[in-house]
Design an enzyme around this catalytic site. Structure first.
Site, PDB file in Angstrom:
ATOM      1  N   VAL A   1       0.743  -1.327   0.160  1.00  0.00           N
ATOM      2  CA  VAL A   1       0.030  -0.060  -0.026  1.00  0.00           C
ATOM      3  C   VAL A   1       0.977   1.096  -0.178  1.00  0.00           C
ATOM      4  CG1 VAL A   1      -2.244  -1.155   0.932  1.00  0.00           C
ATOM      5  CG2 VAL A   1      -0.319  -0.332   2.455  1.00  0.00           C
ATOM      6  N   CYS A   2       2.253   1.056  -0.279  1.00  0.00           N
ATOM      7  CA  CYS A   2       2.897   2.039  -0.345  1.00  0.00           C
ATOM      8  C   CYS A   2       3.011   2.561  -2.063  1.00  0.00           C
ATOM      9  CB  CYS A   2       4.171   1.919   0.117  1.00  0.00           C
ATOM     10  SG  CYS A   2       5.396   3.272   0.490  1.00  0.00           S
ATOM     11  N   ILE A   3       3.022   3.895  -2.305  1.00  0.00           N
ATOM     12  CA  ILE A   3       3.275   4.304  -3.576  1.00  0.00           C
ATOM     13  C   ILE A   3       4.312   5.330  -3.698  1.00  0.00           C
ATOM     14  CG2 ILE A   3       0.935   3.557  -4.643  1.00  0.00           C
ATOM     15  CD1 ILE A   3       0.263   6.674  -4.022  1.00  0.00           C
TER      16      ILE A   3
END
Length: 325
Positions: free
Chosen positions: A173-175
């Site tokens: 969930v890290c961009i």
């Protein structure tokens, strides 16, 4: 420099010396305490809460409480220590956090573990916070991060960090890599490998863990502890809203720098996703332990040390045999 990630690596078996995987020891000494497994749930709101933190401590698992309810931290430390359990908290690097450390010292509240938790940990602000903690409450075990380079590890260790967290944006969930162009996404395991060459103290591999086998790979390439988000999310005991989609149960899971956590659209480096409900967390921990015991038996040893010396091959994307379903 060899560049690879978890799915590119397969570890090569050695002769097995145990009758059963149950003989294999998965415990790890990390800081002042010994834990059943070298894994820690990510200090995120959809993964960890106070109830789970207490359960993990009671059952000899490591945890790190998130820092997104600042006012609750002092009562949390008191409650844990009054219960005969260890306190493990997170701090940021804003001015109020420096004041918070001084308040802990004044009240003689000494958490056993403090994690300085920011996305780009190779920074003057983190170095200053490490020194501040070591100056005021030197008995706390300080984990600092996150970094992605040997230089970052060296500087944080030299400032006084007892352990360093490695990983810039490889999580599900890290961009960060998309928003900024920077990160260790896609080469997280190689980043851990090069960081381990510089490290004199323990490393926590943070992000990019998709399978239980990735825990063994993290240990092979230098991690003492493995931080896991999505694999720990969406259990019965997990925080987060449960929703039903097409007849299936899901729980929300979002990153620590997402708009859902921050409550705003600015400076967002995380996203929200729904993860299918996984049942009991205790079952997942048991399965993780059994899989890691099997890994140790394949490594030809009886404990985690045996994983550190196994040979490996780089075979691009081979692990799923071309089938990701």
């Amino acid at each position: 420099m060899k560049i690879f990630d978890y799915e590119d690596i397969q570890l090569i078996p050695n002769k097995c010396i145990v009758e059963s995987r149950s003989e294999c020891d998965t415990t790890i000494q990390f800081g002042p305490k010994k834990f059943k497994l070298p894994v820690v749930p990510a200090n995120m709101q959809t993964v960890m809460n106070e109830k789970l933190a207490k359960w993990f401590a009671e059952n000899d698992y490591f945890y790190i409480m998130h820092r997104f309810d600042e006012e609750a931290r002092i009562p949390f430390i008191k409650h844990m220590q009054n219960s005969g359990l260890f306190a493990s908290i997170s701090v940021g690097v804003k001015k109020a956090e420096f004041d918070f450390i001084e308040k802990l010292a004044q009240e003689k509240l000494i958490p056993e573990y403090i994690t300085i938790d920011i996305a780009h940990g190779h920074s003057d602000s983190v170095i200053n916070m490490i020194k501040h903690i070591k100056n005021h409450i030197p008995d706390s075990f300080v984990i600092a991060g996150n970094v992605g380079t040997p230089e970052g590890v060296r500087e944080l260790e030299n400032a006084g960090a007892d352990a360093t967290k490695v990983g810039i944006g490889p999580g599900r969930v890290c961009i960060t890599k998309i928003k900024t162009g920077f990160g260790t996404g896609g080469w997280q395991l190689a980043a851990l490998n090069i960081c381990s060459k510089a490290a004199r103290k323990p490393l926590i591999a943070d992000g990019g863990i998709r399978t239980h086998g990735d825990i063994a790979k993290s240990i092979r390439f230098g991690a003492s502890m493995v931080m896991i988000g999505s694999l720990f999310a969406a259990h019965e005991e997990s925080p987060g809203e449960t929703v039903e989609l097409d007849g299936k149960q899901y729980k929300e899971y979002f990153g620590s720098a997402s708009e859902f956590q921050k409550g705003e659209h600015k400076n967002v480096e995380g996203k929200k996703m729904f993860v299918e409900h996984k049942g009991s967390l205790m079952d997942t921990l048991k399965e993780m332990q059994q899989d890691l015991q099997s890994s140790i038996s394949y490594a030809g040893g009886k404990d985690l040390k045996s994983l550190r010396t196994v040979d490996y091959v780089i075979v691009r994307n081979s692990i799923f045999n071309g089938d990701r379903d």
